[in-house]
Write a protein that holds these residues in place. Sequence first.
Motif, PDB file in Angstrom:
ATOM      1  N   LYS A  92      10.407   5.204 -13.185  1.00  0.00           N
ATOM      2  CA  LYS A  92       9.487   6.329 -13.064  1.00  0.00           C
ATOM      3  C   LYS A  92       8.820   6.383 -11.700  1.00  0.00           C
ATOM      4  O   LYS A  92       8.388   7.449 -11.263  1.00  0.00           O
ATOM      5  CB  LYS A  92       8.418   6.245 -14.156  1.00  0.00           C
ATOM      6  N   GLN A 119       5.552  -5.538  -7.131  1.00  0.00           N
ATOM      7  CA  GLN A 119       4.238  -5.048  -7.544  1.00  0.00           C
ATOM      8  C   GLN A 119       3.135  -5.357  -6.545  1.00  0.00           C
ATOM      9  O   GLN A 119       1.967  -5.030  -6.808  1.00  0.00           O
ATOM     10  CB  GLN A 119       3.865  -5.668  -8.905  1.00  0.00           C
ATOM     11  N   GLN A 212      -8.306   6.334 -11.284  1.00  0.00           N
ATOM     12  CA  GLN A 212      -7.398   5.711 -10.322  1.00  0.00           C
ATOM     13  C   GLN A 212      -6.980   4.321 -10.792  1.00  0.00           C
ATOM     14  O   GLN A 212      -5.804   3.940 -10.663  1.00  0.00           O
ATOM     15  CB  GLN A 212      -8.071   5.628  -8.952  1.00  0.00           C
ATOM     16  N   ASP A 214      -6.853   3.342 -13.937  1.00  0.00           N
ATOM     17  CA  ASP A 214      -5.928   3.528 -15.060  1.00  0.00           C
ATOM     18  C   ASP A 214      -4.538   3.928 -14.570  1.00  0.00           C
ATOM     19  O   ASP A 214      -3.521   3.459 -15.100  1.00  0.00           O
ATOM     20  CB  ASP A 214      -6.475   4.588 -16.015  1.00  0.00           C
ATOM     21  N   ARG A 215      -4.493   4.796 -13.562  1.00  0.00           N
ATOM     22  CA  ARG A 215      -3.188   5.220 -13.045  1.00  0.00           C
ATOM     23  C   ARG A 215      -2.428   4.055 -12.448  1.00  0.00           C
ATOM     24  O   ARG A 215      -1.220   3.896 -12.669  1.00  0.00           O
ATOM     25  CB  ARG A 215      -3.388   6.310 -11.981  1.00  0.00           C
ATOM     26  N   LYS A 217      -2.844   0.899 -13.149  1.00  0.00           N
ATOM     27  CA  LYS A 217      -2.432  -0.014 -14.224  1.00  0.00           C
ATOM     28  C   LYS A 217      -1.172   0.501 -14.917  1.00  0.00           C
ATOM     29  O   LYS A 217      -0.276  -0.273 -15.270  1.00  0.00           O
ATOM     30  CB  LYS A 217      -3.569  -0.178 -15.232  1.00  0.00           C
ATOM     31  N   THR A 218      -1.101   1.838 -15.090  1.00  0.00           N
ATOM     32  CA  THR A 218       0.108   2.425 -15.673  1.00  0.00           C
ATOM     33  C   THR A 218       1.304   2.226 -14.756  1.00  0.00           C
ATOM     34  O   THR A 218       2.413   1.911 -15.212  1.00  0.00           O
ATOM     35  CB  THR A 218      -0.112   3.918 -15.939  1.00  0.00           C
ATOM     36  N   SER A 219       1.082   2.392 -13.444  1.00  0.00           N
ATOM     37  CA  SER A 219       2.170   2.185 -12.491  1.00  0.00           C
ATOM     38  C   SER A 219       2.635   0.734 -12.496  1.00  0.00           C
ATOM     39  O   SER A 219       3.837   0.448 -12.395  1.00  0.00           O
ATOM     40  CB  SER A 219       1.741   2.594 -11.085  1.00  0.00           C
ATOM     41  N   ALA A 221       2.505  -1.196 -15.068  1.00  0.00           N
ATOM     42  CA  ALA A 221       3.291  -1.347 -16.291  1.00  0.00           C
ATOM     43  C   ALA A 221       4.677  -0.738 -16.118  1.00  0.00           C
ATOM     44  O   ALA A 221       5.684  -1.284 -16.594  1.00  0.00           O
ATOM     45  CB  ALA A 221       2.564  -0.702 -17.468  1.00  0.00           C
ATOM     46  N   ASP A 222       4.744   0.401 -15.405  1.00  0.00           N
ATOM     47  CA  ASP A 222       6.041   1.050 -15.167  1.00  0.00           C
ATOM     48  C   ASP A 222       6.906   0.255 -14.204  1.00  0.00           C
ATOM     49  O   ASP A 222       8.125   0.487 -14.131  1.00  0.00           O
ATOM     50  CB  ASP A 222       5.835   2.462 -14.623  1.00  0.00           C
TER      51      ASP A 222
END
Length: 367
Positions: A92, A119, A212, A214-215, A217-219, A221-222
């Motif tokens: 993603k 990461q 920001q 949260d975004r 952290k999602t990245s 995870a992705d």
Amino acid sequence: MSIDHLPTAKDQQQRAVPPGAEKTEREHHAVEVQRKAPLKRYVTVAVVLGALGLAGGAGFYLWKQQTASALPEGIVSTNGRVEATQFDIATKIAGRVIEIVPREGDVVLAGSMVARLDQAELEAQLRQAQAEVKRASQSLAAAQALVESRKAELTFADQELERAEALLEKGFGTREKQEERRQLIVSAAAALKAANAQVDEAHAAIAAADAQVDRLKTSLADATITSPGRGRVQYRLIEPGAVLPAGGRIATVLDLSDVYMTVFLPAGVAGRLAIGDEARVVVDAAPEYVFPAIVSFVAPESQFTPKTVETQSEREQLYFRVKLNAPPELLRGMEEAVKGGLRGIGYVRVDATAAWPAWLAVKVPNA
């Protein structure tokens, strides 16, 4: 010398041949025979192989004819190929791939890790965003303290106005003093309103900083790429070290829960099919087994024919693509045996009242 003993032209030709010439001619003839012998053998072998091929083709044709004639009315057969639904595993987010777990042929489970991106940059951005949250929180605290200060100033201005009005009533004050105290109240109220706006701005900054975080952290995870379903890796498209854009593909996987045979049936047969009709599949690699299937798809458009069909003979040439799906419960125990591209024969029942012959009774491995 008499006329009877005069040498003839034949005698003169024979006398003209030097000694050993006759032997050389015989050797030359033998060489020619040996040179032509392999070619003769090749021609003979080609003729034999051609005859065997014609015999084999004729035998296969006769077998097909006998098999088709052995089918009861309402059941048709045709060649087909086993296939499985494919899905791509992609990233993603953009990044550099540092690890890929499965190899071609491996079975991946739903939710299992397939690849991992670097990461380090995302982690640095996350720390920065978390620092922005702290700074916004401090700004909120300062804005709230300023609000309390502005409230105190407004209260003091109110009190000053009350004293000025009391002195004016007693004749000890002036109207100018009263107006001055009234203006102080207006200024204090405006300052309080500005302080409240700073509080709202600090709340918004905290919300933006939290978003920001949260975004990122999602990245993060992705950055760990997982398989959306169970399947076998058919193609591993990249290797560790590759830099991918967002949406870059990593592997192509065969969905082992959606296996089917693709066949092509004439219009007269396809028009009688209904979704859910029973079918049977026999693959060339395991002719001793008969697998159950159902009609899951009939193409809305024909194949191999012109767009405009006018005559009856042309309409009889229309062929439609049909999918014969294997039951999911049958596939659960046969994932290792499923292979795309296997050839075989599909048998479709177009008449619900037709009975399957005994040699097409369902027979599956480990049954």
